[in-house]
Design an enzyme around this catalytic site. Structure first.
Site, mmCIF file in Angstrom:
data_model
loop_
_atom_site.group_PDB
_atom_site.id
_atom_site.type_symbol
_atom_site.label_atom_id
_atom_site.label_comp_id
_atom_site.label_asym_id
_atom_site.label_seq_id
_atom_site.Cartn_x
_atom_site.Cartn_y
_atom_site.Cartn_z
ATOM 1 N N ASP A 121 6.687 7.354 -28.506
ATOM 2 C CA ASP A 121 7.007 5.839 -28.402
ATOM 3 C C ASP A 121 6.663 5.548 -26.780
ATOM 4 O O ASP A 121 6.323 4.611 -26.296
ATOM 5 C CB ASP A 121 8.314 5.298 -28.776
ATOM 6 C CG ASP A 121 9.551 6.005 -28.085
ATOM 7 O OD1 ASP A 121 9.268 7.033 -27.814
ATOM 8 O OD2 ASP A 121 10.605 5.451 -28.169
ATOM 9 N N ASP A 156 12.117 -0.698 -22.454
ATOM 10 C CA ASP A 156 11.983 -0.746 -24.009
ATOM 11 C C ASP A 156 13.419 -0.919 -24.302
ATOM 12 O O ASP A 156 14.235 0.141 -24.125
ATOM 13 C CB ASP A 156 11.300 0.546 -24.336
ATOM 14 C CG ASP A 156 11.018 0.252 -26.081
ATOM 15 O OD1 ASP A 156 11.670 -0.428 -26.539
ATOM 16 O OD2 ASP A 156 10.125 1.162 -26.348
#
Length: 257
Positions: free
Chosen positions: A109, A131
């Site tokens: 990710d 994030d």
């Protein structure tokens, strides 16, 4: 069409794109990754979602998966193969891209966040992706050289809230929203203040420290499931994009197909 799946510790995020270099997502949905589901349950779940969104499975020609949960990767891959008879492409930190990094522990990710920032905001000198996922992560990229400058990882918002509530007597589930004032009068608003203002203060502080260390002002992108709560609370974040990570997976697909 291209089906993109980001498998995280808390959820699976899906994105459906045209099978070209356009990064406009036609449809996106999210499911909880915590329950243990069988292969047949995943097949049924995916078919039901297709029906719900009016997606014709025969139009999906390619599938790409990025995952930080190895046990889930295989069963999701198998279930999608049963539906589409297409072998998904699995991307990870070793997948080819213009991003230069030297980590053998970089999460897929985070790698996807880096390549998306480099591709979409190449006109910026340095980009920083915040994030707000299962973990809070900040990924910094030097766009001039395509170099990953480094990553910061802290406990995620929901993880901290769950840990706090789980260890506090007589507390029900706390709604994650901005309280009316910084100083709370009741336990719920006191915790909301700590979680909301505490985390945004940490993010702002980390951005300031990164800018100072790099002697630049990073262009900051917020992503992740809780980014919509925190982005309006600060001027340090310049852009919110919940689909930033799956856009990165799509970019990695095109580099590795």
């Amino acid at each position: 069409m291209l089906l993109t799946i980001n498998i995280g510790n808390s959820s699976l995020r899906f994105g459906l794109f045209n099978n070209n270099y356009n990064l406009k997502c036609n449809c996106s949905w999210i499911i909880n990754s915590n329950p243990h589901r069988s292969l047949d349950e995943y097949i049924l779940l995916f078919r039901n979602i297709y029906q719900q969104y009016g997606i014709l499975s025969k139009l999906i020609q390619n599938i790409v998966i990025g995952s930080v949960v190895p046990p889930l990767t295989n069963i999701v891959e198998q279930s999608l193969y049963e539906i589409h008879k297409i072998k998904p492409i699995i991307v990870d930190r070793y997948s080819y891209s213009p991003i230069k990094h030297y980590s053998h522990q970089l999460g897929t990710d985070l790698y996807a966040n880096a390549i998306a920032a480099y591709t979409l905001y190449k006109h910026k000198k340095t980009t920083l992706v915040v994030d707000f996922g299962t973990a809070l992560s900040l990924t910094c990229i030097d766009n001039k050289y395509g170099k990953l400058q480094g990553v910061i990882i802290a406990p995620g918002v929901n993880s901290s809230l769950t840990a706090l509530i789980g260890n506090t007597a007589q507390l029900s589930q706390i709604e994650l929203k901005k309280p009316s004032s910084i100083l709370g009068q009741y336990t719920e608003t006191c915790i909301q203040s700590g979680i909301i203002y505490g985390y945004i203060s940490m993010v702002e502080g980390l951005i300031n420290r990164i800018n100072k260390e790099l002697k630049t002002n990073c262009f900051v992108i917020a992503t992740g499931g809780l980014s919509h709560i925190y982005t309006p609370l600060t001027k340090k974040i310049h852009l919110k994009d919940k689909l930033h990570t799956i856009k990165g997976l799509k970019i990695l697909f095109h580099w590795n197909q």
